[in-house]
Design a protein around this motif. Structure first.
Motif, PDB file in Angstrom:
ATOM      1  N   GLY A   1       2.997 -44.848  11.316  1.00 54.83           N
ATOM      2  CA  GLY A   1       3.285 -43.560  11.938  1.00 54.83           C
ATOM      3  C   GLY A   1       4.770 -43.342  12.048  1.00 54.83           C
ATOM      4  O   GLY A   1       5.571 -44.065  11.426  1.00 54.83           O
TER       5      GLY A   1
ATOM      6  N   ASP B   1       0.106 -45.838  17.150  1.00 56.02           N
ATOM      7  CA  ASP B   1       0.500 -44.475  16.802  1.00 56.02           C
ATOM      8  C   ASP B   1       1.831 -44.380  16.073  1.00 56.02           C
ATOM      9  O   ASP B   1       2.161 -43.316  15.545  1.00 56.02           O
TER      10      ASP B   1
ATOM     11  N   GLN C   1       4.646 -43.209  24.729  1.00 55.55           N
ATOM     12  CA  GLN C   1       3.720 -42.530  23.819  1.00 55.55           C
ATOM     13  C   GLN C   1       3.758 -41.024  24.037  1.00 55.55           C
ATOM     14  O   GLN C   1       3.863 -40.241  23.096  1.00 55.55           O
TER      15      GLN C   1
ATOM     16  N   THR D   1       5.553 -38.233  21.308  1.00 55.27           N
ATOM     17  CA  THR D   1       4.615 -37.355  20.599  1.00 55.27           C
ATOM     18  C   THR D   1       4.724 -35.905  21.050  1.00 55.27           C
ATOM     19  O   THR D   1       4.038 -35.027  20.506  1.00 55.27           O
TER      20      THR D   1
END
Length: 288
Positions: free
Chosen positions: A25, A51, A283, A287
């Protein structure tokens, strides 16, 4: 102790940087603080790897990265030099843009990396720090007692090197246990890894040069000012000196355009004391 990642030694100029790389990712660079290595991320990195492509490195002078002999100016351990190492690593891995999360000294390296190379850093997370320049400008008795190691490690004439070198295991454990505020206990294997790496006299010398640079050449670089232009996340321990001393968000808003953040249930070592909360915050931020 190793992360469940692939490892590489990457040459960047005059140093070789030890890197653990895993996941798939968008790239995230994780930078550790004092007196740890990339292993401080051993709880957080595998979560983020679900991720992201995670690159956890040892800063020059630490862990299994190169340890150049410090010159009298300590320029080898300026945050600018350390940031350039990390940029070189990411470029050699094929990443022209990436996220950065840095704890403690790694946060200071990340701050300099964001200022010097804004085209490369998409977002910056700093863990349990306020900027070096602000810290020195507002130092008082409380800071001197709480962060005495800043001045001890920066002392000259080989004093800290000689004293720490007599019993590096005691120094590591004393520093870390005095700044742990509950939550997840330190992993014994991680402590053993920090002691292994720090028992190298070259690592002790390099880390002292790191702090000497912070009190000299880093302040010269910081005097030119500059504002972090990309989004910045500040995380701090609710029981830490930083969390109990500074209005962390207000301070960072004087140094960055877009700042958010929060306290986590820990003292100084967020990635080890509050790993789930740290991973979740990173995270979400990377994102968004």
């Amino acid at each position: 102790m190793r992360l469940p990642f692939d490892y590489q030694q990457i040459d960047v100029g005059d140093v070789r940087v030890n890197c653990a790389i895993g996941g798939v990712g968008p790239p995230v660079l994780l930078l550790h603080g004092y007196p740890q290595t990339h292993i401080i991320w051993h709880h957080v990195a595998p979560i983020l790897a679900n991720d992201f492509t995670v690159i956890a490195t040892d800063l020059r002078g630490y862990g299994d990265s190169s340890k150049p002999v410090p010159s009298p100016s300590n320029v080898e351990y300026s945050k600018r030099a350390m940031a350039d190492d990390q940029l070189g690593v990411m470029r050699q891995l094929g990443f022209s843009e990436f996220h950065v999360a840095g704890h403690d000294r790694g946060g200071r390296v990340g701050h300099r990396l964001a200022l010097d190379h804004p085209e490369a850093v998409k977002a910056l997370a700093v863990l349990d720090i306020v900027p070096t320049r602000y810290t020195f400008e507002h130092a008082d008795k409380q800071f001197g007692l709480g962060y005495f190691h800043w001045f001890f490690l920066a002392a000259g004439n080989g004093i800290p090197e000689r004293l720490i070198g007599q019993d590096p295991e005691f120094w590591i454990k004393a520093r870390m246990t005095s700044r742990h505020g509950g939550g997840t206990p330190f992993e014994p294997a991680a402590i053993d890894e920090y002691v292994r790496c720090f028992s190298d006299p070259a690592a002790i010398s390099a880390s002292c040069a790191d702090y000497r640079a912070a009190a000299t050449i880093d302040l010269e670089h910081d005097a030119s000012g500059g504002t972090v232009s990309m989004p910045l996340l500040a995380l701090w321990g609710e029981h830490s000196f930083v969390g109990q001393t500074y209005d962390v968000l207000a301070v960072w808003r004087s140094y960055a355009d877009r700042v958010e953040g929060m306290a986590l249930p820990s003292n100084h070592y967020l990635p080890e004391e509050a790993p789930q909360e740290t991973a979740a915050a990173l995270q979400k931020f990377f994102t968004s």
